[in-house]
Scaffold this motif. Structure first.
Motif, short mmCIF file in Angstrom:
data_model
loop_
_atom_site.label_atom_id
_atom_site.label_comp_id
_atom_site.label_asym_id
_atom_site.label_seq_id
_atom_site.Cartn_x
_atom_site.Cartn_y
_atom_site.Cartn_z
N TRP A 113 16.97 -11.53 2.58
CA TRP A 113 15.61 -12.00 2.93
C TRP A 113 14.64 -10.81 2.96
O TRP A 113 13.54 -10.86 2.44
CB TRP A 113 15.62 -12.55 4.36
CG TRP A 113 15.77 -14.01 4.57
CD1 TRP A 113 15.73 -15.01 3.65
CD2 TRP A 113 15.99 -14.63 5.85
NE1 TRP A 113 15.90 -16.22 4.28
CE2 TRP A 113 16.06 -16.02 5.62
CE3 TRP A 113 16.13 -14.16 7.15
CZ2 TRP A 113 16.27 -16.95 6.65
CZ3 TRP A 113 16.33 -15.07 8.17
CH2 TRP A 113 16.40 -16.45 7.92
N SER A 149 24.50 -9.21 5.20
CA SER A 149 24.43 -10.66 5.41
C SER A 149 23.17 -11.18 4.73
O SER A 149 22.35 -10.41 4.21
CB SER A 149 24.45 -10.97 6.91
OG SER A 149 23.14 -10.92 7.43
N GLY A 150 22.99 -12.49 4.76
CA GLY A 150 21.84 -13.10 4.10
C GLY A 150 20.50 -12.56 4.60
O GLY A 150 19.54 -12.45 3.84
N THR A 151 20.45 -12.20 5.87
CA THR A 151 19.22 -11.67 6.45
C THR A 151 18.73 -10.43 5.68
O THR A 151 17.53 -10.24 5.48
CB THR A 151 19.46 -11.35 7.94
OG1 THR A 151 19.91 -12.56 8.58
CG2 THR A 151 18.21 -10.86 8.65
N ASN A 165 17.76 -25.12 1.19
CA ASN A 165 18.56 -26.03 2.03
C ASN A 165 18.51 -25.50 3.46
O ASN A 165 19.07 -24.45 3.77
CB ASN A 165 20.01 -26.07 1.54
CG ASN A 165 20.82 -27.12 2.26
OD1 ASN A 165 20.61 -28.32 2.09
ND2 ASN A 165 21.74 -26.69 3.11
N THR A 196 19.70 -25.07 6.75
CA THR A 196 21.05 -25.27 7.30
C THR A 196 21.01 -25.82 8.73
O THR A 196 21.99 -26.38 9.21
CB THR A 196 21.81 -23.92 7.29
OG1 THR A 196 21.46 -23.21 6.10
CG2 THR A 196 23.31 -24.13 7.32
N ILE A 245 20.68 -19.71 0.61
CA ILE A 245 21.90 -19.24 1.30
C ILE A 245 22.90 -20.37 1.50
O ILE A 245 24.09 -20.17 1.34
CB ILE A 245 21.51 -18.50 2.59
CG1 ILE A 245 20.89 -17.15 2.19
CG2 ILE A 245 22.73 -18.30 3.52
CD1 ILE A 245 20.38 -16.29 3.29
N SER A 246 22.42 -21.58 1.82
CA SER A 246 23.40 -22.67 1.99
C SER A 246 23.32 -23.71 0.88
O SER A 246 23.77 -24.84 1.05
CB SER A 246 23.24 -23.33 3.37
OG SER A 246 21.94 -23.88 3.51
N GLN A 252 28.84 -16.42 2.05
CA GLN A 252 29.75 -17.11 2.98
C GLN A 252 29.69 -18.63 2.97
O GLN A 252 30.24 -19.26 3.85
CB GLN A 252 29.51 -16.59 4.41
CG GLN A 252 28.22 -17.04 5.08
CD GLN A 252 27.04 -16.14 4.84
OE1 GLN A 252 26.95 -15.50 3.80
NE2 GLN A 252 26.09 -16.10 5.77
N LYS A 253 29.01 -19.21 1.95
CA LYS A 253 28.90 -20.68 1.99
C LYS A 253 29.45 -21.26 0.69
O LYS A 253 30.67 -21.34 0.53
CB LYS A 253 27.45 -21.06 2.28
CG LYS A 253 27.02 -20.37 3.60
CD LYS A 253 25.83 -20.96 4.27
CE LYS A 253 25.36 -20.06 5.39
NZ LYS A 253 25.14 -20.74 6.63
N VAL A 279 12.79 -22.28 2.15
CA VAL A 279 14.25 -22.36 2.33
C VAL A 279 14.70 -23.62 1.59
O VAL A 279 14.28 -24.73 1.92
CB VAL A 279 14.61 -22.44 3.83
CG1 VAL A 279 16.11 -22.67 4.01
CG2 VAL A 279 14.19 -21.16 4.54
N PHE A 297 16.07 -21.64 10.31
CA PHE A 297 16.16 -20.49 9.41
C PHE A 297 14.81 -20.15 8.80
O PHE A 297 14.47 -18.97 8.66
CB PHE A 297 17.27 -20.70 8.37
CG PHE A 297 18.63 -20.65 9.04
CD1 PHE A 297 19.15 -19.44 9.49
CD2 PHE A 297 19.34 -21.81 9.30
CE1 PHE A 297 20.36 -19.39 10.16
CE2 PHE A 297 20.56 -21.75 9.98
CZ PHE A 297 21.07 -20.54 10.41
N ASP A 305 15.10 -19.26 -0.54
CA ASP A 305 16.36 -18.96 0.15
C ASP A 305 17.37 -20.05 -0.24
O ASP A 305 17.17 -21.22 0.07
CB ASP A 305 16.07 -18.98 1.67
CG ASP A 305 17.33 -18.99 2.53
OD1 ASP A 305 18.43 -19.28 2.03
OD2 ASP A 305 17.19 -18.74 3.75
C1 LIG Z 1 19.39 -21.07 5.08
C2 LIG Z 1 19.81 -19.79 5.74
N1 LIG Z 1 19.02 -18.71 5.62
C3 LIG Z 1 19.34 -17.54 6.17
C4 LIG Z 1 20.49 -17.39 6.92
C5 LIG Z 1 20.80 -16.06 7.55
O1 LIG Z 1 21.90 -15.50 6.89
P1 LIG Z 1 22.90 -14.50 7.64
O2 LIG Z 1 23.29 -15.14 8.91
O3 LIG Z 1 24.02 -14.36 6.64
O4 LIG Z 1 22.17 -13.22 7.82
C6 LIG Z 1 21.35 -18.47 7.07
C7 LIG Z 1 22.58 -18.36 7.87
O5 LIG Z 1 23.29 -19.30 8.10
C8 LIG Z 1 20.99 -19.70 6.46
O6 LIG Z 1 21.79 -20.77 6.58
#
Ligand SMILES: Cc1ncc(COP(=O)(O)O)c(C=O)c1O
Length: 399
Positions: A70, A65-67, A143, A145, A174-175, A197-198, A141, A92, A172
């Motif tokens: 990171w 996952s995104g974590t 965007n 989220t 991710i979104s 996933q986004k 970050v 986040f 980051d």
């Molecule tokens: C901006 C942002 N960073 C990090 C994350 C964490 O990613 P994940 O939940 O896929 O590990 C998210 C999850 O929604 C996110 O929106």
């Protein structure tokens, strides 16, 4: 459980709706990840990702996952005790800061009211103060989220340059990736973190680092422990499209399809579509009389909009009513925003009618849950979308 006809509206700001083309691509027999065909798949997705990151530099793909991405960004480049500059733009950013602390880094965490992005002038001031260059990385970050606020990465790059500071720049996305314009190379970002996933329209389970030459240099002397996340082995095997371990083969089939779809639509058009849907959503919000959480118009997010419910009206009750009555999931308020905001995701595989349906669901839900509002939000959005469809320039008439 009873069958609910029609499609569920998954309007959380990720995971997003996975288009049928991607679902069908995933639904292929898993292949030998060391066999002759896999390399071509690996090379195609790595190349396609570069286009989306707007980079010519290295990209790595993790089955995580995104974590995970990171963590990869931090452990590959930094050493125990290193100072990193982070901004508390929301939930986040707070989680990334907590991770940095757990890894033995020393984050300086600049607070905000969770209604704005990282301030470029604050970045510049903090870096100018740091005469000994103790700060090794600036982590932002793009965007947020949890709030629907987009930090200005190009302006933050300029701030780092104006301070003449050598810190690495980590972002980051991710979104935001494949939803909001993002330029890894042009903005001089050293490590970009992203997830599947986004905007990429895939199920959760893949994440990415785009890596500059400067970050690869930093990796040579970085002392934080790493094994699974280590870049060099991945980059070495990625040259032929293979992985140093078992990859998420079927998600990579999906990624290949999603990247082809993004090419077909064209990144410029993808960004314009997200901007249009975000603007339509804000017009709906203003007509309803609901406050947009983002307090800085130039930082409005194009992938989601967080709206505040009036005091005394629990946003989660509204979300529950909408889910039960109309089979639509909206994003919950995270962290300190719990119960106070709901988030409308308008990113990924999404079109004008999906937005019209989403906003109609919100407007009916406001009525159902007894949240004070004015009618006509969905209509205001529809008027805007119809004006946009008539061609450039006609949007103004809907104002
Ligand atoms: C901006 C942002 N960073 C990090 C994350 C964490 O990613 P994940 O939940 O896929 O590990 C998210 C999850 O929604 C996110 O929106």
């Amino acid at each position: 459980m009873t069958y609910r006809s029609g499609r569920h509206f998954l309007q959380i700001p990720g995971p997003t709706n996975v288009p049928d083309r991607v679902l069908r691509a995933i639904d292929l027999p898993t292949m030998d990840h060391r066999g002759p065909e896999f390399g071509a798949l690996g090379l195609e997705v790595l190349e396609g990702l570069k286009h989306v990151f707007q980079t010519t530099q290295q990209v790595v793909i993790y089955p995580a996952s995104g974590t995970g991405a990171w963590e990869a960004a931090l452990v590959n480049t930094l050493s125990p005790g290193d100072k990193v500059l982070m901004f508390e733009t929301g939930h986040f950013a707070t989680l990334w800061q907590k991770m940095a602390t757990k890894l033995g880094l020393q984050p300086e965490f600049v607070t905000t009211d969770w209604r704005r992005g990282a301030d470029p002038s604050a970045v510049e001031a903090k870096l100018r103060e740091d005469k000994t260059h103790a700060i090794k990385a600036v982590c932002i970050v793009h965007n947020e989220t949890s709030t629907g606020v987009t930090s200005r990465i190009g302006a933050i790059r300029k701030a780092i340059d104006a301070a003449k500071h050598p810190a690495l720049f980590m972002v980051d996305t991710i979104s935001s990736l494949a939803s909001i314009d993002y330029r890894h190379d042009e903005w001089g970002v050293d490590v970009t973190v992203a997830g599947s996933q986004k905007g990429l329209m895939l199920p959760p389970g893949l994440s990415f680092n785009a890596i500059s030459e400067k970050a690869r240099q930093a990796a040579q002397s970085s002392k934080l422990p790493k094994s699974y996340w280590g870049w060099e082995e991945m980059i070495a095997s990625g040259k032929t499209g293979y992985f140093p371990y078992t990859p998420a083969t079927n998600l990579l089939y999906g990624l290949r399809e999603a990247l082809r779809m993004l090419r077909e639509e064209g990144l410029e058009n993808v960004f314009a579509r997200h901007d249009r849907h975000a603007e339509a959503t804000r017009r709906a919000a203003r007509a309803w009389g609901l406050e947009i959480l983002c307090a800085v118009p130039e930082e409005y997010s194009s992938s989601l909009t967080a709206l505040m419910t009036p005091p005394g009206h629990d946003a989660d009750k509204l979300r529950k009513a909408i889910l039960e009555a109309f089979d639509m999931s909206l994003g919950t308020g995270l962290g300190r925003l719990a119960g106070k905001v709901f988030r409308i995701g308008h990113l990924g595989d999404f079109n004008d009618l999906t937005l019209a349906g989403t906003l109609a669901g919100v407007e009916m839900g406001l009525e159902l849950a007894g949240v004070p509002h004015k009618k006509g939000g969905a209509q205001a959005a529809i008027d805007y979308l119809a004006a946009c469809a008539k061609g450039p320039g006609s949007q103004r008439k809907a104002a």
